[in-house]
Design an enzyme around this catalytic site. Sequence first.
Site, PDB file in Angstrom:
ATOM      1  N   GLU A 266       0.368   2.993   2.347  1.00 20.85           N
ATOM      2  CA  GLU A 266      -0.540   1.683   2.479  1.00 20.85           C
ATOM      3  C   GLU A 266      -1.779   2.166   3.389  1.00 20.85           C
ATOM      4  O   GLU A 266      -1.710   2.657   4.305  1.00 20.85           O
ATOM      5  CB  GLU A 266       0.291   0.661   3.456  1.00 20.85           C
ATOM      6  CG  GLU A 266       1.220  -0.134   2.787  1.00 20.85           C
ATOM      7  CD  GLU A 266       1.831  -1.201   3.741  1.00 20.85           C
ATOM      8  OE1 GLU A 266       1.002  -1.918   4.180  1.00 20.85           O
ATOM      9  OE2 GLU A 266       3.032  -1.435   3.744  1.00 20.85           O
ATOM     10  N   GLU A 317      -2.623 -11.798  -1.169  1.00 22.79           N
ATOM     11  CA  GLU A 317      -1.353 -12.621  -1.244  1.00 22.79           C
ATOM     12  C   GLU A 317      -1.302 -13.652  -0.069  1.00 22.79           C
ATOM     13  O   GLU A 317      -1.365 -13.710   0.938  1.00 22.79           O
ATOM     14  CB  GLU A 317      -0.343 -11.406  -0.577  1.00 22.79           C
ATOM     15  CG  GLU A 317      -0.293 -10.269  -1.534  1.00 22.79           C
ATOM     16  CD  GLU A 317       0.692  -9.249  -0.950  1.00 22.79           C
ATOM     17  OE1 GLU A 317       1.995  -9.527  -1.377  1.00 22.79           O
ATOM     18  OE2 GLU A 317       0.380  -8.151  -0.184  1.00 22.79           O
ATOM     19  N   LYS A 320       1.087 -14.584   2.754  1.00 24.16           N
ATOM     20  CA  LYS A 320       1.504 -13.461   3.774  1.00 24.16           C
ATOM     21  C   LYS A 320       1.250 -14.063   5.075  1.00 24.16           C
ATOM     22  O   LYS A 320       0.414 -15.036   5.261  1.00 24.16           O
ATOM     23  CB  LYS A 320       0.338 -12.560   3.920  1.00 24.16           C
ATOM     24  CG  LYS A 320       0.560 -11.548   2.651  1.00 24.16           C
ATOM     25  CD  LYS A 320       1.428 -10.380   2.807  1.00 24.16           C
ATOM     26  CE  LYS A 320       0.879  -9.315   3.974  1.00 24.16           C
ATOM     27  NZ  LYS A 320       1.859  -7.977   3.861  1.00 24.16           N
ATOM     28  N   GLU A 326      -4.872 -11.089   6.727  1.00 27.92           N
ATOM     29  CA  GLU A 326      -3.637 -10.365   6.179  1.00 27.92           C
ATOM     30  C   GLU A 326      -3.648 -10.614   4.539  1.00 27.92           C
ATOM     31  O   GLU A 326      -2.860 -10.054   3.801  1.00 27.92           O
ATOM     32  CB  GLU A 326      -2.338 -10.687   6.538  1.00 27.92           C
ATOM     33  CG  GLU A 326      -2.308 -10.193   8.110  1.00 27.92           C
ATOM     34  CD  GLU A 326      -1.520  -8.670   8.309  1.00 27.92           C
ATOM     35  OE1 GLU A 326      -1.535  -8.135   7.469  1.00 27.92           O
ATOM     36  OE2 GLU A 326      -1.505  -8.429   9.426  1.00 27.92           O
TER      37      GLU A 326
END
Length: 345
Positions: A266, A317, A320, A326
């Site tokens: 990642e 997303e 999250k 994030e």
Amino acid sequence: MTIYTSLVHQIFILLYIFTQLFHISTATTIGICYGRVANNLPQPTAAVNLINSNGISSIRLFNPVLESLIPFSGTGIQLTIGVPNEELPTIAAGTPATANDWLQANIFAHVSADQIRYLVVGNEVFLKDPFYTPHIIPAIINLHQALQNLGLSDKIKISSAQAASILSNSFPPSSSSFDTNILPDLTHLLQFLRDTSSPLMVNVYPYFSYINNPQLVSLDSALFRPGNVLNDQGLVYDNLFDQTIDAFIYAMEKEGFGGIPVVVTETGWPTAGGDVASGENALAYNGNVVKRSLNNVGTPKRPGIGVEVFLFDLFDENEKMGNEFEKHFGIFGVDGVKSYDLNFH
């Protein structure tokens, strides 16, 4: 003498052509993480079409949810598939036959083994999710034995993704070391990785390093901008990404495990939701990561050896947990339009 000189010249030409072809054939893979912690994502079939249309050939799935896994079948896209933390106790407590049953039911019944590149057994367990630490190595061993029995252990490599926080010290890179609290378990993992020619998998986020220590970490260094140069025992660093990768390499060497490759499972930069989070900075960071990997730039400690990376994330997303940023690592919007003009090859 002339004939000899001509022959030598021809040999050198052939060697040069061979090395150029070899370089081309071993270009480092750029992968994308396909996280799905959101309630507004396009259907997986649409996501796979988007991935294909952008020439992305490698995807990391954090778990083998059938809805997102099955559409990849037959596409030729290479998959790196996570074995979720919560599955580890059962796989660890079983046998290779149990592990084989898990592989068959969750992966091989739905997508060909030819498409599987890596199994990532657990994500950021050491230090961050220590309940699962005792289960990591037994689960890995059972899964590896199952792959051996299937004749797939040379094709599908197994590792476990770790957070950068497993380093107790990372600056300068040559002084790096692993957290002593995890060394017994980490040593077993490194031994397995060396024995099976598998990579250490790490999640690397210079963005986090900067926002957590803006007084000590240069934004220019985090974004590959010129200006800040570190000379560490004769090796020159001009960016934080290289420093972090080499810190892991030095730390492994100190434990007697030199030579293990590093794969970044990642890395990325958010486009919104926090300090210095923007599309411009995300393009600067991810764009440089991609260029350096594709050109096999490597790091000062391992020059010319491209670092395989998985960029985070395919989409934002919106479910999250944690800080707002994030939720904003997506390279594409949910409408399929790029959030910024990033090229993958």
